[in-house]
Design an enzyme around this catalytic site. Structure first.
Site, PDB file in Angstrom:
ATOM      1  N   LYS A  42      40.849 -22.589 -12.737  1.00 26.39           N
ATOM      2  CA  LYS A  42      40.515 -21.257 -12.211  1.00 26.39           C
ATOM      3  C   LYS A  42      39.434 -20.606 -13.078  1.00 26.39           C
ATOM      4  O   LYS A  42      38.420 -20.141 -12.576  1.00 26.39           O
ATOM      5  CB  LYS A  42      41.775 -20.374 -12.212  1.00 26.39           C
ATOM      6  CG  LYS A  42      41.491 -18.911 -11.968  1.00 26.39           C
ATOM      7  CD  LYS A  42      42.746 -18.077 -11.944  1.00 26.39           C
ATOM      8  CE  LYS A  42      43.202 -17.591 -13.291  1.00 26.39           C
ATOM      9  NZ  LYS A  42      42.436 -16.463 -13.852  1.00 26.39           N
ATOM     10  N   ASN A  43      39.669 -20.596 -14.382  1.00 19.54           N
ATOM     11  CA  ASN A  43      38.747 -19.860 -15.245  1.00 19.54           C
ATOM     12  C   ASN A  43      37.376 -20.519 -15.341  1.00 19.54           C
ATOM     13  O   ASN A  43      36.388 -19.845 -15.620  1.00 19.54           O
ATOM     14  CB  ASN A  43      39.358 -19.672 -16.643  1.00 19.54           C
ATOM     15  CG  ASN A  43      40.472 -18.636 -16.617  1.00 19.54           C
ATOM     16  OD1 ASN A  43      40.673 -17.952 -15.603  1.00 19.54           O
ATOM     17  ND2 ASN A  43      41.209 -18.520 -17.719  1.00 19.54           N
ATOM     18  N   CYS A  73      44.737  -8.283 -14.705  1.00 17.45           N
ATOM     19  CA  CYS A  73      46.102  -8.206 -15.247  1.00 17.45           C
ATOM     20  C   CYS A  73      46.225  -7.049 -16.230  1.00 17.45           C
ATOM     21  O   CYS A  73      45.302  -6.766 -16.981  1.00 17.45           O
ATOM     22  CB  CYS A  73      46.442  -9.495 -15.991  1.00 17.45           C
ATOM     23  SG  CYS A  73      46.750 -10.896 -14.917  1.00 17.45           S
ATOM     24  N   ARG A 130      41.152  -4.564 -22.812  1.00 16.74           N
ATOM     25  CA  ARG A 130      40.097  -5.458 -22.330  1.00 16.74           C
ATOM     26  C   ARG A 130      38.772  -4.746 -22.060  1.00 16.74           C
ATOM     27  O   ARG A 130      38.284  -4.697 -20.929  1.00 16.74           O
ATOM     28  CB  ARG A 130      40.564  -6.224 -21.089  1.00 16.74           C
ATOM     29  CG  ARG A 130      41.857  -6.954 -21.325  1.00 16.74           C
ATOM     30  CD  ARG A 130      42.295  -7.755 -20.140  1.00 16.74           C
ATOM     31  NE  ARG A 130      41.762  -9.113 -20.182  1.00 16.74           N
ATOM     32  CZ  ARG A 130      42.070 -10.033 -19.270  1.00 16.74           C
ATOM     33  NH1 ARG A 130      42.830  -9.740 -18.258  1.00 16.74           N
ATOM     34  NH2 ARG A 130      41.589 -11.246 -19.378  1.00 16.74           N
ATOM     35  N   ASP A 132      47.056 -17.847 -22.769  1.00 14.38           N
ATOM     36  CA  ASP A 132      47.493 -18.010 -21.374  1.00 14.38           C
ATOM     37  C   ASP A 132      48.699 -18.953 -21.238  1.00 14.38           C
ATOM     38  O   ASP A 132      49.206 -19.126 -20.129  1.00 14.38           O
ATOM     39  CB  ASP A 132      46.338 -18.519 -20.502  1.00 14.38           C
ATOM     40  CG  ASP A 132      45.298 -17.444 -20.227  1.00 14.38           C
ATOM     41  OD1 ASP A 132      45.550 -16.274 -20.557  1.00 14.38           O
ATOM     42  OD2 ASP A 132      44.231 -17.779 -19.675  1.00 14.38           O
ATOM     43  N   ARG A 165      47.251 -15.709  -7.612  1.00 10.56           N
ATOM     44  CA  ARG A 165      45.912 -15.587  -8.183  1.00 10.56           C
ATOM     45  C   ARG A 165      45.567 -16.823  -8.993  1.00 10.56           C
ATOM     46  O   ARG A 165      44.398 -17.160  -9.135  1.00 10.56           O
ATOM     47  CB  ARG A 165      45.824 -14.364  -9.113  1.00 10.56           C
ATOM     48  CG  ARG A 165      45.939 -13.031  -8.394  1.00 10.56           C
ATOM     49  CD  ARG A 165      45.711 -11.892  -9.370  1.00 10.56           C
ATOM     50  NE  ARG A 165      44.634 -12.234 -10.283  1.00 10.56           N
ATOM     51  CZ  ARG A 165      44.532 -11.806 -11.526  1.00 10.56           C
ATOM     52  NH1 ARG A 165      45.418 -10.983 -12.019  1.00 10.56           N
ATOM     53  NH2 ARG A 165      43.533 -12.184 -12.293  1.00 10.56           N
TER      54      ARG A 165
HETATM   55  C1  UD1 Z   1      39.352 -15.212 -20.441  1.00 11.30           C
HETATM   56  C2  UD1 Z   1      40.271 -15.826 -19.411  1.00 11.30           C
HETATM   57  C3  UD1 Z   1      41.705 -15.345 -19.616  1.00 11.30           C
HETATM   58  C4  UD1 Z   1      42.145 -15.600 -21.056  1.00 11.30           C
HETATM   59  C5  UD1 Z   1      41.134 -15.033 -22.046  1.00 11.30           C
HETATM   60  C6  UD1 Z   1      41.439 -15.397 -23.489  1.00 11.30           C
HETATM   61  C7  UD1 Z   1      38.757 -16.063 -17.541  1.00 11.30           C
HETATM   62  C8  UD1 Z   1      38.427 -15.666 -16.143  1.00 11.30           C
HETATM   63  N1  UD1 Z   1      39.811 -15.446 -18.088  1.00 11.30           N
HETATM   64  O1  UD1 Z   1      39.387 -13.806 -20.204  1.00 11.30           O
HETATM   65  O2  UD1 Z   1      42.550 -16.041 -18.710  1.00 11.30           O
HETATM   66  O3  UD1 Z   1      43.395 -15.006 -21.280  1.00 11.30           O
HETATM   67  O4  UD1 Z   1      39.822 -15.528 -21.738  1.00 11.30           O
HETATM   68  O5  UD1 Z   1      41.513 -16.772 -23.645  1.00 11.30           O
HETATM   69  O6  UD1 Z   1      38.168 -16.963 -18.091  1.00 11.30           O
HETATM   70  N2  UD1 Z   1      37.264  -8.076 -25.705  1.00 11.30           N
HETATM   71  C9  UD1 Z   1      36.634  -6.982 -26.252  1.00 11.30           C
HETATM   72  N3  UD1 Z   1      35.394  -6.640 -25.788  1.00 11.30           N
HETATM   73  C10 UD1 Z   1      34.756  -7.366 -24.830  1.00 11.30           C
HETATM   74  C11 UD1 Z   1      35.411  -8.489 -24.284  1.00 11.30           C
HETATM   75  C12 UD1 Z   1      36.669  -8.819 -24.743  1.00 11.30           C
HETATM   76  O7  UD1 Z   1      37.188  -6.306 -27.127  1.00 11.30           O
HETATM   77  O8  UD1 Z   1      33.637  -7.018 -24.455  1.00 11.30           O
HETATM   78  C13 UD1 Z   1      38.630  -8.425 -26.184  1.00 11.30           C
HETATM   79  C14 UD1 Z   1      39.667  -8.276 -25.066  1.00 11.30           C
HETATM   80  O9  UD1 Z   1      40.127  -6.960 -24.979  1.00 11.30           O
HETATM   81  C15 UD1 Z   1      40.727  -9.229 -25.512  1.00 11.30           C
HETATM   82  C16 UD1 Z   1      39.959 -10.335 -26.226  1.00 11.30           C
HETATM   83  O10 UD1 Z   1      38.684  -9.791 -26.510  1.00 11.30           O
HETATM   84  O11 UD1 Z   1      41.611  -8.615 -26.410  1.00 11.30           O
HETATM   85  C17 UD1 Z   1      39.819 -11.616 -25.425  1.00 11.30           C
HETATM   86  O12 UD1 Z   1      39.066 -11.385 -24.306  1.00 11.30           O
HETATM   87  P1  UD1 Z   1      38.078 -12.454 -23.671  1.00 11.30           P
HETATM   88  O13 UD1 Z   1      37.989 -13.696 -24.502  1.00 11.30           O
HETATM   89  O14 UD1 Z   1      36.813 -11.747 -23.340  1.00 11.30           O
HETATM   90  O15 UD1 Z   1      38.846 -12.796 -22.337  1.00 11.30           O
HETATM   91  P2  UD1 Z   1      38.302 -12.838 -20.882  1.00 11.30           P
HETATM   92  O16 UD1 Z   1      36.970 -13.521 -20.837  1.00 11.30           O
HETATM   93  O17 UD1 Z   1      38.447 -11.524 -20.231  1.00 11.30           O
END
Ligand code: UD1
Length: 422
Positions: free
Chosen positions: A22-23, A118, A123, A309, A401
């Protein structure tokens, strides 16, 4: 609204096919926005998140044709008509923010709603924004939307040292930099297999990228990208989830398409807990060594560490292990919403901030429980398979999802599971 009914009924045996990730698919799909030529993805998972991304791409003027029962996605972004990712779509799924980098690179501007998804923590988007700014863009936040604009002659190469290795911010930066003028370097990049898969696809489209899977990715911008066909990598989270089915319920299950390299840190914990995992010609074979698991401590980390995850599913398995397990959630705040639900089934769990202490009990008891997010939903189904009696997991729309045909896949290996409408 659909619920899932599970009856604990002992050992599971057989084979489970693991879908495409999915990701990975959710970042490969927006990559279509980078080129006027078609991009075709094979081995796509059939999930509502994928339909949401199709809807988003279509709202921008892309064409998405789903073939072979959804396993093949043929996309074309020849004529884009909009550069706005609307709140009505983005609120359903945080990964919608992955159109930001490609739109900015191809069209010079992008308006993207701040995301939903979620409810597992704040985030924010700061790292995505800083990445785009490092490529010369200006980004403004107005009325819940990010308004991003490239300089008049397009994005330019830049260096960005990310404070935290965010998966999505890495993907946005890499996609945007493929069409920027000059060389870009991303330091402290995320190393997840889904990023490696994205880069493999971008390279087929003509991008010049080095260092994926390491903390430093270098992108040499090119003038244009062309069409390609790409097979989506195996879903390591679905893989880990189904690996836990025989760990929790007993028996022996082969997860088809699984590879150890995708789930190494997870397999190390399984081994310490008393589970045998072996690589077969077709996937991974899983069997627990003794009747009861041994407690293990788990810390979630960016790849190659233990994936956040899989934390909820691992917790479900550890609720009946012998001894005390300590889980530390380091990626998201507020990702223990499954804990109180597991406790309703008789689990003993103490949550303090990011730490959950699980004292193993000899058995769980079936109960009505509420799914709160995607991974939490499936952890409750897993727990239900080991519990005495019947468990009803309510609000399973989260599940759809991220898990295709979960009741069919688990049913095929002997679980008593059915979808019911209430
Ligand atoms: C992706 C995955 C999700 C997984 C996560 C961590 C997808 C579609 N989803 O989510 O399933 O749980 O990686 O492995 O690929 N953060 C910030 N600022 C930002 C971006 C992120 O502070 O601009 C923080 C978030 O709040 C969170 C952490 O970084 O605490 C991890 O987020 P991130 O690695 O960005 O996850 P996603 O890409 O949203």
């Amino acid at each position: 609204m659909d619920s899932i009914l599970v009856r604990g009924n002992g050992p599971l045996n057989g084979r489970v096919p693991i879908a495409g990730a999915k990701n990975a698919c959710l970042t490969l799909m927006p990559a279509t926005l980078l080129s006027e030529e078609p991009l075709t993805l094979t081995n796509a998972p059939r999930l509502s998140d994928i339909s949401t991304m199709s809807q988003l791409l279509e709202s921008l003027g892309a064409e998405v044709t789903s073939m072979q029962d959804g396993k093949v996605l043929a996309m074309s972004s020849h004529d884009l008509t909009s550069h706005k990712a609307d709140y009505e779509i983005v609120r359903k799924m945080r990964a919608s923010n992955l159109v930001l980098g490609p739109m900015l690179a191809r069209l010079g501007e992008a308006i993207v709603s701040l995301p939903g998804g979620c409810a597992i923590g704040a985030r924010p988007m700061d790292l995505h924004i800083e990445g785009m700014e490092a490529l010369g863009a200006t980004v403004e936040l107005k009325e819940g939307y990010l308004f991003a604009k490239a300089p008049a002659n397009g994005l330019r190469g830049g260096v960005y040292n990310m404070r935290f290795a965010s998966v999505g911010a890495t993907e946005n930066f890499v996609m945007a930099a493929t069409l920027a003028k000059g060389t870009s370097v991303l330091k402290n990049a995320a190393r997840e297999p889904e990023i490696v898969d994205l880069v493999a696809c971008l390279r087929k489209m003509g991008a010049e990228i080095e260092g994926e899977g390491t903390p430093e990715i270098t992108i040499q911008g090119v003038d244009r990208l062309h069409g390609a066909t790409h097979e989506v990598v195996t879903d390591r989270i679905e893989l880990g989830t189904y690996m836990l089915a025989p760990v929790i319920a007993g028996g022996e299950v082969e997860c088809l398409g699984g590879r150890m390299s995708l789930v190494k840190a997870f397999c190390e914990k399984l081994d310490a807990a008393g589970v045998d995992v072996s690589e077969t010609q077709n996937g991974l074979l899983v069997k627990r060594r003794a009747n009861r698991l041994k407690a293990v401590d788990v810390v979630t980390e960016p790849f190659p560490g233990f994936p956040t995850d899989l934390q909820a599913q691992m917790m479900a398995a550890l609720t009946t292990a012998e001894g005390v397990s300590v889980l530390e959630e380091k990626i998201f705040e507020n990702r223990y919403m499954h804990a109180p639900e597991l406790m309703r089934m008789g689990a003993q769990i103490d949550v303090h901030g990011g730490t959950a202490t699980v004292t193993g009990v000899t058995s769980l008891k079936g109960a009505p429980v509420m799914a709160t997010d995607l991974r939490a939903s499936v952890s409750l189904i897993l727990a239900g398979m080991a519990a005495e009696g019947e468990t009803i997991v309510k609000r399973v729309y989260h599940l759809d999802r991220g898990y295709e045909r979960v009741e069919e896949k688990l049913g095929r290996i002997g679980a008593h599971i059915e979808r019911v409408q209430e």
